[in-house]
Scaffold this motif. Structure first.
Motif, short mmCIF file in Angstrom:
data_model
loop_
_atom_site.label_atom_id
_atom_site.label_comp_id
_atom_site.label_asym_id
_atom_site.label_seq_id
_atom_site.Cartn_x
_atom_site.Cartn_y
_atom_site.Cartn_z
N ASP A 78 -14.85 5.67 6.88
CA ASP A 78 -13.42 5.95 6.91
C ASP A 78 -12.97 6.71 5.66
OD1 ASP A 78 -12.84 4.94 9.42
OD2 ASP A 78 -12.54 2.90 8.69
N ARG A 79 -13.51 6.32 4.51
CA ARG A 79 -13.16 7.05 3.28
C ARG A 79 -13.61 8.50 3.39
NH1 ARG A 79 -10.70 4.00 -0.29
NH2 ARG A 79 -11.38 1.86 -0.69
N ALA A 80 -14.84 8.68 3.91
CA ALA A 80 -15.37 10.04 4.05
C ALA A 80 -14.51 10.87 5.01
CB ALA A 80 -16.81 9.98 4.55
N PRO A 89 -3.72 8.31 5.90
CA PRO A 89 -3.40 7.20 6.81
C PRO A 89 -4.14 5.92 6.45
CG PRO A 89 -4.06 9.20 8.01
CD PRO A 89 -4.35 9.45 6.57
N LEU A 90 -3.45 4.80 6.64
CA LEU A 90 -4.03 3.50 6.31
C LEU A 90 -4.98 3.04 7.42
CD1 LEU A 90 -0.92 1.51 5.00
CD2 LEU A 90 -2.57 2.89 3.70
N VAL A 91 -6.00 2.28 7.00
CA VAL A 91 -6.92 1.70 7.97
C VAL A 91 -7.34 0.32 7.46
CG1 VAL A 91 -8.92 2.87 6.97
CG2 VAL A 91 -9.00 2.12 9.34
N ALA A 92 -7.54 -0.63 8.40
CA ALA A 92 -7.84 -2.01 8.02
C ALA A 92 -9.01 -2.54 8.85
CB ALA A 92 -6.61 -2.89 8.24
N TYR A 93 -9.51 -3.71 8.46
CA TYR A 93 -10.75 -4.25 9.05
C TYR A 93 -10.59 -5.74 9.34
CZ TYR A 93 -12.01 0.06 6.87
OH TYR A 93 -12.00 1.38 6.52
N THR A 94 -11.08 -6.13 10.51
CA THR A 94 -11.19 -7.55 10.82
C THR A 94 -12.38 -7.71 11.75
OG1 THR A 94 -9.89 -9.52 11.40
CG2 THR A 94 -9.71 -7.63 12.89
N ALA A 95 -12.85 -8.94 11.92
CA ALA A 95 -14.03 -9.15 12.76
C ALA A 95 -13.67 -9.00 14.24
CB ALA A 95 -14.62 -10.53 12.51
N ALA A 96 -14.67 -8.66 15.04
CA ALA A 96 -14.46 -8.56 16.49
C ALA A 96 -13.98 -9.90 17.05
CB ALA A 96 -15.77 -8.14 17.17
N ARG A 134 -7.51 5.82 4.40
CA ARG A 134 -7.31 4.96 3.23
C ARG A 134 -7.45 3.48 3.62
NH1 ARG A 134 -1.66 4.22 0.03
NH2 ARG A 134 -2.39 2.57 -1.36
N PRO A 135 -8.62 2.88 3.40
CA PRO A 135 -8.79 1.45 3.66
C PRO A 135 -7.85 0.64 2.77
CG PRO A 135 -10.92 2.53 3.42
CD PRO A 135 -9.87 3.51 2.96
N PHE A 136 -7.01 -0.24 3.39
CA PHE A 136 -6.03 -0.96 2.56
C PHE A 136 -6.06 -2.47 2.76
CE2 PHE A 136 -2.28 -2.45 5.07
CZ PHE A 136 -2.74 -2.13 6.33
N LEU A 137 -6.75 -2.95 3.79
CA LEU A 137 -6.64 -4.37 4.11
C LEU A 137 -7.88 -4.85 4.83
CD1 LEU A 137 -4.94 -7.04 4.83
CD2 LEU A 137 -4.16 -5.78 6.85
N VAL A 138 -8.35 -6.05 4.45
CA VAL A 138 -9.37 -6.71 5.25
C VAL A 138 -8.84 -8.10 5.60
CG1 VAL A 138 -10.69 -7.49 3.21
CG2 VAL A 138 -11.80 -7.39 5.44
N VAL A 139 -8.96 -8.44 6.89
CA VAL A 139 -8.48 -9.74 7.38
C VAL A 139 -9.68 -10.60 7.73
CG1 VAL A 139 -7.11 -10.94 9.14
CG2 VAL A 139 -6.37 -8.68 8.31
N GLY A 140 -9.90 -11.65 6.95
CA GLY A 140 -10.96 -12.60 7.25
C GLY A 140 -10.40 -13.75 8.07
N THR A 141 -11.27 -14.46 8.78
CA THR A 141 -10.82 -15.59 9.58
C THR A 141 -11.50 -16.87 9.11
OG1 THR A 141 -10.51 -14.15 11.51
CG2 THR A 141 -10.55 -16.53 11.91
N ALA A 142 -10.70 -17.89 8.88
CA ALA A 142 -11.22 -19.22 8.55
C ALA A 142 -11.07 -20.07 9.81
CB ALA A 142 -10.46 -19.82 7.38
N ALA A 192 0.82 -1.21 0.00
CA ALA A 192 0.00 0.00 0.00
C ALA A 192 0.86 1.27 0.00
CB ALA A 192 -0.94 0.00 1.21
N LEU A 193 1.94 1.25 0.77
CA LEU A 193 2.74 2.48 0.95
C LEU A 193 3.90 2.58 -0.03
CD1 LEU A 193 2.91 2.74 4.86
CD2 LEU A 193 1.35 3.91 3.28
N GLY A 194 4.23 1.47 -0.71
CA GLY A 194 5.38 1.48 -1.61
C GLY A 194 6.65 1.08 -0.89
#
Ligand code: PLP
Length: 509
Positions: free
Chosen positions: A234-236, A184-191, A240-248, A166-168
């Motif tokens: 977050d975009r508003a 600034p970067l921001v990311a998402y994962t489940a609680a 800058r959303p850059f990552l989503v972490v899912g869990t299996a 994302a940042l180079g």
């Protein structure tokens, strides 16, 4: 100076070698006996104070015999381990290990291979594992991978690769706080995500506040509507959303996020999609579980553990990255003493030290390779399917019993429940406390080892079925013990006049 010709830590004479050989065989036999008789042993037992104190000794200047060191291992270490080789170990998420993996560890240690790099066949064994994982998850030929300690490290590497992407590459020099890097970067994962994901954000310099914990639905999966609205907000706000972490396979309840839907969101939002598949990703080996992981093949990176459902002895984590170029961009560094050459031992670039933070690394690949080839994916997959069927059986028995209450859906191999006698008159806080003590009672009994977690604010007895040695009657033994020790705890509560917070703290035999 004759001693300059003869010094070595190896045995000095052929007769010394035959003594060490005989001792080595005895050590191996002891381990085979230990595994063969595992059912007769307590799962775990508390460490006596004098045993603990025996390992608070001064640094030894003079040698002791190998046989004596081995004797101390047998009496002071082996009996007081966690017990995850035992079929009634059901705590946390621990693999049971394989005999073949154990023997491979010995071979790897004999070779004393360092897998940081260089042109050696052990690296081809590791590359074989990488290609096998690439194929298992239908990743392209560009994929790269690396064996690491565990999924904590694999998830960290996933976050670092996504960050550098994302940042180079320049951000590796200027640091993440460089104002010219943009929003600034921001990311998402489940609680319900594992704590190591937030830890990765702390270590990466992005900070844990850059990781949003998205609420989960009734099945403990990431709520997709909440995810989309957090991204929009977050975009508003200029982030800058850059990552989503899912869990299996979440660590609490075994829930599997809707990976296919997450892949679609990540694609549309141009975010990196990482999957924490610590234990669940190898569900791909079980035909009845694999469809539940649909979408994992669309990930940009996957973290998984061979030492959990893969049954490989600790430690054996793995990171798979869709495009190895991204991994190289995050980690490869030039160094004169690590120069590559087209021929000789310095050939064969890229090396594992270009793909992660470690330079010197052991031959973890060998125990993974031995376990995979000697059992085959069908049998390893059958072990995974078996633990999920055991979980369903346990769920049915819990649902049918008036004194047992299930606290979460059973998606894979994890069952969360508790002992709750409606006639006991205990408060909610007391029932929580009772179950916490009950789990410690079970552990100290040596009969079975579950652990605890909190589900919906309530204390749960958590049973994670991972060990390939566990069978249905082990679950019966567990439930019998829960009911017996639970009833004893209720009796204890009835006779205890202590106020609520200190109830029932003491453990009486
Ligand atoms: C176990 C686990 C981890 C951490 O993996 P380690 O191998 O213990 O470092 C991360 N995420 C999930 C979902 C896990 O189950």
């Amino acid at each position: 100076m004759p001693e300059l010709e003869s010094f070595s830590l190896d045995p000095a004479s052929p007769s010394d070698w035959s003594a060490v050989r005989a001792q080595g065989h005895r050590m191996l036999d002891d381990l085979f006996d230990h595994l063969a008789q595992i059912r007769e042993r307590p799962v775990w037992q508390p460490i006596p104070a004098e045993v603990r104190a025996a390992f608070d000794a001064p640094l030894p200047a003079a040698p002791v015999a190998l046989a004596e060191a081995h004797g101390r291992f047998m009496t002071q270490v082996l009996p007081y381990a966690v017990g995850n080789t035992h079929p009634r170990f059901m705590g946390w998420v621990h693999g049971g290990g394989t005999v073949e993996g154990m023997l491979a560890e010995m071979l790897a240690a004999g070779l004393n291979a360092n897998l940081g790099g260089r042109d050696q066949m052990p690296l081809e064994v590791e590359r074989q594992i990488v290609r096998w994982m690439r194929d298992l998850f239908a990743f392209p030929a560009t994929a790269g991978g690396l064996l690491v300690t565990g999924s904590s490290m694999a998830n960290l590497i996933g976050v670092l690769v996504a960050r550098t992407r994302a940042l180079g590459v320049g951000s590796r020099e200027t640091g993440v706080a460089d104002p010219s890097l943009g929003r600034p970067l921001v990311a998402y994962t489940a609680a319900s995500a594992h704590g190591c994901v937030a830890q990765a954000f702390a270590i990466s310099g992005l900070g844990t506040q850059a990781l949003r914990h998205v609420p989960v639905d009734a099945d403990h999966r990431m709520d997709l509507v909440a995810l989309e609205s957090l991204i929009a907000a977050d975009r508003a706000a200029g982030l800058r959303p850059f990552l989503v972490v899912g869990t299996a396979g979440t660590v609490d309840t075994g829930a599997v996020d809707d990976l296919d839907a997450l892949a679609t969101v990540a694609e549309r939002q141009q975010m990196w999609f990482h999957v924490d598949g610590a234990f669940g990703a190898l569900g791909m080996l079980a035909p009845e579980i694999a469809p539940r992981l649909r979408g994992i093949e669309r990930a940009d990176s996957i973290a998984l553990d061979f030492h959990k459902w893969g049954q490989v002895p600790y430690d054996a984590g793995f990171i798979l990255v869709r495009d190895q170029a991204d991994q190289l961009a995050a980690f490869a560094s030039p160094a004169a003493y690590l120069a590559r050459h087209p021929r000789g031992l310095a050939a064969g670039s890229p090396w594992p030290c270009d793909l992660g933070p470690d330079l010197s690394r052991g031959f973890r690949a060998l125990k993974v390779w031995f376990t995979l080839v000697t059992h085959g994916t069908e049998r390893l997959g059958a072990a995974i399917g078996h633990s999920c069927r055991l979980a369903q059986r346990l769920k049915d028995r819990i649902d049918a019993h008036p004194l047992l209450e299930r606290l979460a859906p059973v998606a894979l191999n994890i069952v969360c429940f508790r002992y709750a006698d409606p006639a006991s008159g205990l408060s909610a806080a007391q029932v929580d406390r009772l179950n916490t003590e009950l789990v410690a009672d079970l552990q100290e009994s040596g009969i079975a080892v579950p652990s605890t977690t909190t589900v919906g604010g309530r204390t749960a007895i958590r049973v994670a079925l991972v060990n390939h040695r566990t069978v249905a009657s082990d679950l019966d033994v567990l439930l019998d013990a829960v009911l017996r020790l639970g009833a004893r705890r209720v009796r204890l509560a009835a006779t205890t006049r202590l106020p609520d917070p200190s109830f029932p703290l003491e453990t009486t035999p």
